[in-house]
Scaffold this active site. Structure first.
Site, PDB file in Angstrom:
ATOM      1  N   PRO A 229       1.150  -1.591   1.556  1.00 46.38           N
ATOM      2  CA  PRO A 229       1.847  -2.867   1.629  1.00 46.38           C
ATOM      3  C   PRO A 229       1.450  -3.729   2.828  1.00 46.38           C
ATOM      4  CG  PRO A 229       3.321  -1.047   2.167  1.00 46.38           C
ATOM      5  CD  PRO A 229       2.066  -0.447   1.617  1.00 46.38           C
ATOM      6  N   ASN A 230       1.350  -5.010   2.537  1.00 51.02           N
ATOM      7  CA  ASN A 230       1.090  -6.067   3.532  1.00 51.02           C
ATOM      8  C   ASN A 230      -0.351  -6.095   4.040  1.00 51.02           C
ATOM      9  OD1 ASN A 230       3.777  -7.132   3.565  1.00 51.02           O
ATOM     10  ND2 ASN A 230       4.386  -5.277   4.646  1.00 51.02           N
TER      11      ASN A 230
ATOM     12  N   ARG B 169       6.664   4.680  14.148  1.00 50.10           N
ATOM     13  CA  ARG B 169       5.332   4.731  13.537  1.00 50.10           C
ATOM     14  C   ARG B 169       4.595   6.027  13.871  1.00 50.10           C
ATOM     15  NH1 ARG B 169       4.455  -0.513  11.564  1.00 50.10           N
ATOM     16  NH2 ARG B 169       5.594  -2.019  12.821  1.00 50.10           N
TER      17      ARG B 169
ATOM     18  N   ARG C   1       2.512   2.890  19.493  1.00 49.44           N
ATOM     19  CA  ARG C   1       3.321   1.722  19.133  1.00 49.44           C
ATOM     20  C   ARG C   1       4.801   2.135  19.100  1.00 49.44           C
ATOM     21  NH1 ARG C   1       0.759  -1.096  14.056  1.00 49.44           N
ATOM     22  NH2 ARG C   1       2.371  -2.601  14.675  1.00 49.44           N
TER      23      ARG C   1
ATOM     24  N   ASP D 134       3.947  13.618  -2.036  1.00 55.52           N
ATOM     25  CA  ASP D 134       3.979  14.563  -3.159  1.00 55.52           C
ATOM     26  C   ASP D 134       2.863  14.293  -4.167  1.00 55.52           C
ATOM     27  OD1 ASP D 134       6.116  15.827  -2.023  1.00 55.52           O
ATOM     28  OD2 ASP D 134       7.628  15.041  -3.408  1.00 55.52           O
TER      29      ASP D 134
ATOM     30  N   TYR E  20      -4.164  -5.515  14.213  1.00 57.76           N
ATOM     31  CA  TYR E  20      -4.977  -5.250  13.026  1.00 57.76           C
ATOM     32  C   TYR E  20      -6.311  -5.986  12.973  1.00 57.76           C
ATOM     33  CZ  TYR E  20      -0.410  -3.464  11.727  1.00 57.76           C
ATOM     34  OH  TYR E  20       0.789  -2.786  11.719  1.00 57.76           O
TER      35      TYR E  20
ATOM     36  N   HIS F 215      -5.614   4.460   9.569  1.00 57.10           N
ATOM     37  CA  HIS F 215      -4.841   3.343  10.111  1.00 57.10           C
ATOM     38  C   HIS F 215      -5.744   2.494  10.979  1.00 57.10           C
ATOM     39  CE1 HIS F 215      -1.142   5.028   8.653  1.00 57.10           C
ATOM     40  NE2 HIS F 215      -1.561   6.205   9.083  1.00 57.10           N
ATOM     41  N   LEU F 216      -5.571   1.190  10.863  1.00 55.29           N
ATOM     42  CA  LEU F 216      -6.333   0.271  11.707  1.00 55.29           C
ATOM     43  C   LEU F 216      -5.887   0.419  13.160  1.00 55.29           C
ATOM     44  CD1 LEU F 216      -5.885  -2.695   9.253  1.00 55.29           C
ATOM     45  CD2 LEU F 216      -8.121  -1.792   9.890  1.00 55.29           C
ATOM     46  N   SER F 217      -4.572   0.438  13.361  1.00 54.06           N
ATOM     47  CA  SER F 217      -4.029   0.551  14.725  1.00 54.06           C
ATOM     48  C   SER F 217      -3.795   2.021  15.053  1.00 54.06           C
ATOM     49  CB  SER F 217      -2.717  -0.231  14.828  1.00 54.06           C
ATOM     50  OG  SER F 217      -1.722   0.361  14.005  1.00 54.06           O
TER      51      SER F 217
ATOM     52  N   ARG G 254      -2.374 -11.475  10.028  1.00 52.29           N
ATOM     53  CA  ARG G 254      -1.176 -10.661  10.240  1.00 52.29           C
ATOM     54  C   ARG G 254      -1.319  -9.857  11.534  1.00 52.29           C
ATOM     55  NH1 ARG G 254       0.040  -4.824   7.638  1.00 52.29           N
ATOM     56  NH2 ARG G 254       2.061  -4.558   8.644  1.00 52.29           N
TER      57      ARG G 254
ATOM     58  N   HIS H  60       5.349   6.031   6.889  1.00 47.94           N
ATOM     59  CA  HIS H  60       6.489   6.533   7.652  1.00 47.94           C
ATOM     60  C   HIS H  60       7.710   6.835   6.791  1.00 47.94           C
ATOM     61  CE1 HIS H  60       3.752   4.866  10.549  1.00 47.94           C
ATOM     62  NE2 HIS H  60       3.950   3.646  10.095  1.00 47.94           N
TER      63      HIS H  60
ATOM     64  N   ASN I  32      -4.825   3.996   3.335  1.00 46.18           N
ATOM     65  CA  ASN I  32      -4.008   3.456   4.420  1.00 46.18           C
ATOM     66  C   ASN I  32      -2.652   3.163   3.785  1.00 46.18           C
ATOM     67  OD1 ASN I  32      -2.658   2.095   6.381  1.00 46.18           O
ATOM     68  ND2 ASN I  32      -4.348   0.727   6.931  1.00 46.18           N
TER      69      ASN I  32
ATOM     70  N   ALA J  27       3.101   0.757   5.794  1.00 52.68           N
ATOM     71  CA  ALA J  27       4.486   1.107   6.147  1.00 52.68           C
ATOM     72  C   ALA J  27       4.982   2.344   5.391  1.00 52.68           C
ATOM     73  CB  ALA J  27       5.403  -0.081   5.882  1.00 52.68           C
TER      74      ALA J  27
ATOM     75  N   GLU K 118      -6.274  10.023   5.490  1.00 54.35           N
ATOM     76  CA  GLU K 118      -5.362   8.922   5.848  1.00 54.35           C
ATOM     77  C   GLU K 118      -5.986   8.086   6.951  1.00 54.35           C
ATOM     78  OE1 GLU K 118      -1.246  10.048   6.582  1.00 54.35           O
ATOM     79  OE2 GLU K 118      -1.187   8.606   8.233  1.00 54.35           O
TER      80      GLU K 118
HETATM   81  C1  DQA Z   1      -0.911   0.549   9.625  1.00 52.64           C
HETATM   82  C2  DQA Z   1       0.162   1.051  10.612  1.00 52.64           C
HETATM   83  C3  DQA Z   1       1.535   1.042   9.959  1.00 52.64           C
HETATM   84  O1  DQA Z   1       2.522   1.489  10.873  1.00 52.64           O
HETATM   85  C4  DQA Z   1       1.907  -0.371   9.522  1.00 52.64           C
HETATM   86  O2  DQA Z   1       3.134  -0.370   8.828  1.00 52.64           O
HETATM   87  C5  DQA Z   1       0.837  -1.027   8.708  1.00 52.64           C
HETATM   88  C6  DQA Z   1      -0.574  -0.810   9.059  1.00 52.64           C
HETATM   89  C7  DQA Z   1      -2.312   0.455  10.279  1.00 52.64           C
HETATM   90  O3  DQA Z   1      -3.286   0.352   9.543  1.00 52.64           O
HETATM   91  O4  DQA Z   1      -2.419   0.444  11.509  1.00 52.64           O
HETATM   92  O5  DQA Z   1       1.115  -1.818   7.811  1.00 52.64           O
HETATM   93  O6  DQA Z   1      -1.006   1.495   8.565  1.00 52.64           O
END
Ligand code: DQA
Length: 150
Positions: free
Chosen positions: A10-11, A111, A107, A87, A23, A100-102, A18, A80, A74, A77, A98
């Site tokens: 998401p997002n 997270r 943080r 599952d 990111y 993550h950009l950040s 954003r 978490h 990725n 959100a 898995e």
């Molecule tokens: C994220 C880190 C997550 O905590 C956050 O909700 C995201 C992006 C990352 O790529 O750093 O949407 O997955």
């Protein structure tokens, strides 16, 4: 040719403007182009899904058995919160990485916990677009390793 499914949660469709301090400024399309370029070099095929809906991600993972050789995800959100995605990953037994950009560990405290990571082979966090590119390289290595086992 080996196929790797890349899932953006998401997002991540909003990447570019954003929270660019976390990111970066690449759009999702630009990130996907970089992934595709590396996939060509590594001689593998990539498929993409971006969804803001947990159920769509669960359905896609659940129907991937026998269709893809590895998953790079990725979960954004949902990292978490989502027992359902965890599952699904456990259920299909497709090697999953898995990303993550950040760096989710420097943080907010909420997270710093991933529900998905224990179901994955491993996690790459904090390297921007390179998190995805490293994950793709790892995925190809894992696929080769699994082939040699069989
Ligand atoms: C994220 C880190 C997550 O905590 C956050 O909700 C995201 C992006 C990352 O790529 O750093 O949407 O997955």
């Amino acid at each position: 040719m080996k196929k790797i499914l890349v899932i953006h949660g998401p997002n991540l469709n909003l990447l570019g403007d954003r929270e660019s301090n976390f990111y970066g400024t690449n759009t999702l399309e630009e990130i996907n182009q970089q992934i595709k370029k590396l996939a060509r070099e590594l001689n593998c095929q990539v498929e993409f899904l971006q969804s803001n809906h947990e159920g769509v991600i669960v359905d896609t993972i659940g129907s991937s058995k026998g269709k893809v050789d590895a998953i790079v995800i990725n979960p954004a959100a949902f990292t978490h919160t989502s027992v359902a995605i965890r599952d699904a990953v456990l259920g299909v037994k497709i090697p999953t990485i898995e990303v993550h950009l950040s760096n989710i560990y420097n943080r907010e405290e909420f997270r710093a916990k991933s529900l998905i990571a224990p179901a994955a082979v491993g996690q790459i966090s904090g390297f921007g677009v390179n998190s995805y590119l490293l994950a793709l390289r790892v995925a190809v290595t894992l696929i080769k390793k699994n082939e040699n086992k069989n």
